[in-house]
Write an enzyme that holds these catalytic residues in place. Structure first.
Site, short mmCIF file in Angstrom:
data_model
loop_
_atom_site.label_atom_id
_atom_site.label_comp_id
_atom_site.label_asym_id
_atom_site.label_seq_id
_atom_site.Cartn_x
_atom_site.Cartn_y
_atom_site.Cartn_z
N CYS A 1 0.83 -1.20 0.00
CA CYS A 1 0.00 0.00 0.00
C CYS A 1 0.87 1.25 0.00
O CYS A 1 1.48 1.59 1.02
CB CYS A 1 -0.93 -0.01 1.22
SG CYS A 1 -1.87 1.51 1.43
N CYS B 1 -0.41 3.98 2.40
CA CYS B 1 -0.14 3.71 3.82
C CYS B 1 1.32 3.95 4.18
O CYS B 1 1.62 4.51 5.24
CB CYS B 1 -0.50 2.26 4.15
SG CYS B 1 -2.14 1.74 3.65
N ASP B 2 2.23 3.54 3.31
CA ASP B 2 3.63 3.45 3.70
C ASP B 2 4.60 4.25 2.83
O ASP B 2 5.80 4.30 3.13
CB ASP B 2 4.08 1.97 3.68
CG ASP B 2 3.21 1.11 4.58
OD1 ASP B 2 2.93 1.54 5.71
OD2 ASP B 2 2.82 0.01 4.15
#
Length: 313
Positions: free
Chosen positions: A131, A134-135
């Site tokens: 992701c 997300c990261d």
């Protein structure tokens, strides 16, 4: 007894919860990971009706949840690990406790497919990710690799190009994304933000041993292009994998629910499974289109069928 338990909390599940709860059924939704499902990892959803400027996956999931709860659905975190059809009701195990319902809708969705590399699982969350939203920010100013050549891979590579000093995009064949994404990708390539390696697969992770723990420093890759083969190293501090999805149906094996060879749930035109009181919708059913709006529609249609049955009973 609860009228309907929905397993999963993605767009299909939450659409079903909205329809069923609005029709007067008691509804509980159980999600083991993120409310909103896998779409929550998307920074921008541009093809869902009603949002002309797009909407983030997280916000879309939140809005769907709030709408379902407004009609009385209860949305909880919990993992369903066992399910049994008892004839006139369904029994399931949720986080170790048993619960019964008149009907169950399986809207379990998919999980990210992995490359199957040695030590891959060891580095998930600390060098291997699924992701970008997300990261990606953890790798600001650093070089990263993306793997995959479809729509999701291109979208995530473009997002990562905002943070990373360079995105190195590895595709096993050609880039097979929508035209609008291809144009955005080419622009990023022209600007030097993304470098594309076609016909390329990762053979192994390159790892540096450190006192505080091992660290990914790149990959050993093999490229088959224009009849030639070469092996070479690519430096990077993280690998983001976007190579497809697998249905989250492992827990259904042995339940009596029919799955096809890919692990997808087999349903009829009314979203019934092979067991009387258990239904399924969304991206984990056989021949699913894996499009957000279609998944949501299938959840709504399944809820309508379930409501007809329960109101008739």
């Amino acid at each position: 007894m609860i009228d309907l338990v929905i397993v999963g909390a993605g767009p299909s599940a939450l659409s079903a919860a909205i329809y069923a709860a609005r029709d007067g059924l008691s509804v509980r939704v159980f999600e083991k990971e993120v409310i909103g499902g896998i779409i929550s990892t998307s920074e921008l959803v541009e093809n869902y009706p009603g949002f002309e400027d797009g909407i983030s996956g997280i916000d879309l999931g939140r809005k769907m949840r709030e709408q379902a709860e407004k009609f009385g659905a209860i949305v909880d975190y919990g993992e369903v690990t066992e399910i049994r059809d008892l004839g006139d009701r369904v029994s399931m195990r949720v986080d170790g406790d048993y619960l019964e319902a008149r009907t169950v809708l399986l809207a379990v969705g998919n999980s990210y497919r992995k490359l199957g590399l040695s030590r891959e699982d060891e580095f998930i969350g600390r060098g291997i990710h699924f992701c970008a939203t997300c990261d990606g920010a953890f790798y600001a100013g650093k070089e990263v690799i993306t793997v995959g050549g479809g729509n999701a891979a291109v979208q995530e590579a473009l997002f990562l190009s905002r943070f990373a000093s360079k995105v190195k995009m590895l595709a096993r064949t050609d880039i097979k994304a929508q035209d609008i994404l291809q144009k955005r990708l080419q622009k990023a390539v022209n600007e030097g933000k993304i470098e594309i390696f076609l016909g390329t697969e990762i053979e192994e992770l390159l790892i540096e041993e450190l006192n505080l723990g091992d660290k990914i420093i790149g990959v050993r890759a093999c490229q088959h292009l224009d009849g030639n083969t070469r092996e070479f190293n690519i430096s990077a501090e993280a690998i983001f994998e976007f190579i497809g999805l697998d249905p989250q149906t492992k827990f259904l094996e042995g339940s009596g629910i029919e799955l096809n060879q890919r692990g997808e749930i087999v349903v009829d035109d009314k979203f019934s499974t092979s067991l009387k009181n258990i239904f399924a919708s969304g991206d984990a059913i056989e021949n699913a289109e894996r499009q957000l709006v279609i998944a949501a529609a299938s959840g709504a249609k399944a809820a309508i069928e379930i409501s007809k049955i329960l109101h008739r009973d």
